[in-house]
Write a protein that holds these residues in place. Sequence first.
Motif, PDB file in Angstrom:
ATOM      1  N   GLU A 147      -6.511   9.217   6.468  1.00  0.00           N
ATOM      2  CA  GLU A 147      -7.668  10.115   6.468  1.00  0.00           C
ATOM      3  C   GLU A 147      -8.667   9.534   5.483  1.00  0.00           C
ATOM      4  O   GLU A 147      -8.330   9.337   4.310  1.00  0.00           O
ATOM      5  CB  GLU A 147      -7.273  11.529   6.040  1.00  0.00           C
ATOM      6  CG  GLU A 147      -6.513  12.288   7.090  1.00  0.00           C
ATOM      7  CD  GLU A 147      -6.243  13.735   6.687  1.00  0.00           C
ATOM      8  OE1 GLU A 147      -6.536  14.127   5.531  1.00  0.00           O
ATOM      9  OE2 GLU A 147      -5.720  14.469   7.531  1.00  0.00           O
ATOM     10  N   ASP A 148      -9.838   9.237   5.968  1.00  0.00           N
ATOM     11  CA  ASP A 148     -10.879   8.632   5.126  1.00  0.00           C
ATOM     12  C   ASP A 148     -10.357   7.391   4.406  1.00  0.00           C
ATOM     13  O   ASP A 148     -10.643   7.168   3.229  1.00  0.00           O
ATOM     14  CB  ASP A 148     -11.432   9.646   4.120  1.00  0.00           C
ATOM     15  CG  ASP A 148     -12.069  10.846   4.798  1.00  0.00           C
ATOM     16  OD1 ASP A 148     -12.716  10.654   5.853  1.00  0.00           O
ATOM     17  OD2 ASP A 148     -11.913  11.968   4.291  1.00  0.00           O
ATOM     18  N   GLY A 149      -9.564   6.603   5.110  1.00  0.00           N
ATOM     19  CA  GLY A 149      -9.052   5.346   4.583  1.00  0.00           C
ATOM     20  C   GLY A 149      -7.851   5.469   3.664  1.00  0.00           C
ATOM     21  O   GLY A 149      -7.343   4.463   3.192  1.00  0.00           O
ATOM     22  N   GLU A 150      -7.398   6.694   3.381  1.00  0.00           N
ATOM     23  CA  GLU A 150      -6.257   6.897   2.484  1.00  0.00           C
ATOM     24  C   GLU A 150      -5.035   7.360   3.260  1.00  0.00           C
ATOM     25  O   GLU A 150      -5.157   8.129   4.219  1.00  0.00           O
ATOM     26  CB  GLU A 150      -6.589   7.958   1.436  1.00  0.00           C
ATOM     27  CG  GLU A 150      -7.636   7.538   0.440  1.00  0.00           C
ATOM     28  CD  GLU A 150      -7.835   8.588  -0.645  1.00  0.00           C
ATOM     29  OE1 GLU A 150      -6.973   9.474  -0.805  1.00  0.00           O
ATOM     30  OE2 GLU A 150      -8.859   8.510  -1.327  1.00  0.00           O
TER      31      GLU A 150
ATOM     32  N   GLY B  72      -1.211   3.960  15.108  1.00  0.00           N
ATOM     33  CA  GLY B  72      -1.869   3.858  13.814  1.00  0.00           C
ATOM     34  C   GLY B  72      -1.149   4.597  12.699  1.00  0.00           C
ATOM     35  O   GLY B  72      -1.480   4.412  11.526  1.00  0.00           O
ATOM     36  N   THR B  73      -0.190   5.451  13.054  1.00  0.00           N
ATOM     37  CA  THR B  73       0.577   6.130  12.020  1.00  0.00           C
ATOM     38  C   THR B  73       1.562   5.148  11.390  1.00  0.00           C
ATOM     39  O   THR B  73       1.826   4.080  11.932  1.00  0.00           O
ATOM     40  CB  THR B  73       1.343   7.341  12.590  1.00  0.00           C
ATOM     41  OG1 THR B  73       2.279   6.882  13.580  1.00  0.00           O
ATOM     42  CG2 THR B  73       0.383   8.361  13.202  1.00  0.00           C
TER      43      THR B  73
ATOM     44  N   GLU C  48       0.832  -1.206   0.000  1.00  0.00           N
ATOM     45  CA  GLU C  48       0.000   0.000   0.000  1.00  0.00           C
ATOM     46  C   GLU C  48       0.867   1.258   0.000  1.00  0.00           C
ATOM     47  O   GLU C  48       0.587   2.228  -0.722  1.00  0.00           O
ATOM     48  CB  GLU C  48      -0.924  -0.003   1.215  1.00  0.00           C
ATOM     49  CG  GLU C  48      -1.837   1.198   1.281  1.00  0.00           C
ATOM     50  CD  GLU C  48      -2.699   1.226   2.538  1.00  0.00           C
ATOM     51  OE1 GLU C  48      -3.649   2.030   2.545  1.00  0.00           O
ATOM     52  OE2 GLU C  48      -2.425   0.484   3.497  1.00  0.00           O
ATOM     53  N   VAL C  49       1.933   1.241   0.783  1.00  0.00           N
ATOM     54  CA  VAL C  49       2.833   2.390   0.839  1.00  0.00           C
ATOM     55  C   VAL C  49       3.539   2.577  -0.501  1.00  0.00           C
ATOM     56  O   VAL C  49       3.663   3.705  -0.999  1.00  0.00           O
ATOM     57  CB  VAL C  49       3.839   2.247   2.004  1.00  0.00           C
ATOM     58  CG1 VAL C  49       4.949   3.288   1.915  1.00  0.00           C
ATOM     59  CG2 VAL C  49       3.115   2.353   3.347  1.00  0.00           C
TER      60      VAL C  49
END
Length: 151
Positions: free
Chosen positions: A131-134, A97-98, A19-20
């Motif tokens: 933020e908002d899943g992104e 979570g970061t 994902e990253v």
Amino acid sequence: MTDTLPEADSLARVVLHSEVQQFYARHMQLLDAGRADEWALTFTEDGVFAPEHRPEPVTGRAALTAAVSGAYAALVEKGEVRRHWHGMLDVTQNDDGTVGVRCYALIVGTPLGGEARVVMSCVCEDLLVREDGELKVKHRRVTKDGVAAPV
């Protein structure tokens, strides 16, 4: 070497790393295409871009958009294409979570009709948040090779 993490943890790390990588692919292609508004949206509203070789960090989407727009226009006028490459990503999922990312970054410049050359080699350290899943960049620190002591 045997991985001692449970299979689910190992899979989660692979998924996060992928994902990253996808985030950076999109993020850097927006930058290189001069799509400053869209690129700035990959930062949080109060996101910080802090290259050590510049006098002040750039903070906030409006300032990020202005900086990239100006830099891109200067490259177009000069007739040079820039490509940013992020590699050797070390991705860490933090307890809060970061996501911490430390990677090497190369900036390659190619003048119209000319040969590609490495313009800059550096280390990029990002703090990403969701933020908002992104994924979004909350804070970016860039250390240009040859300016500071090696890390």
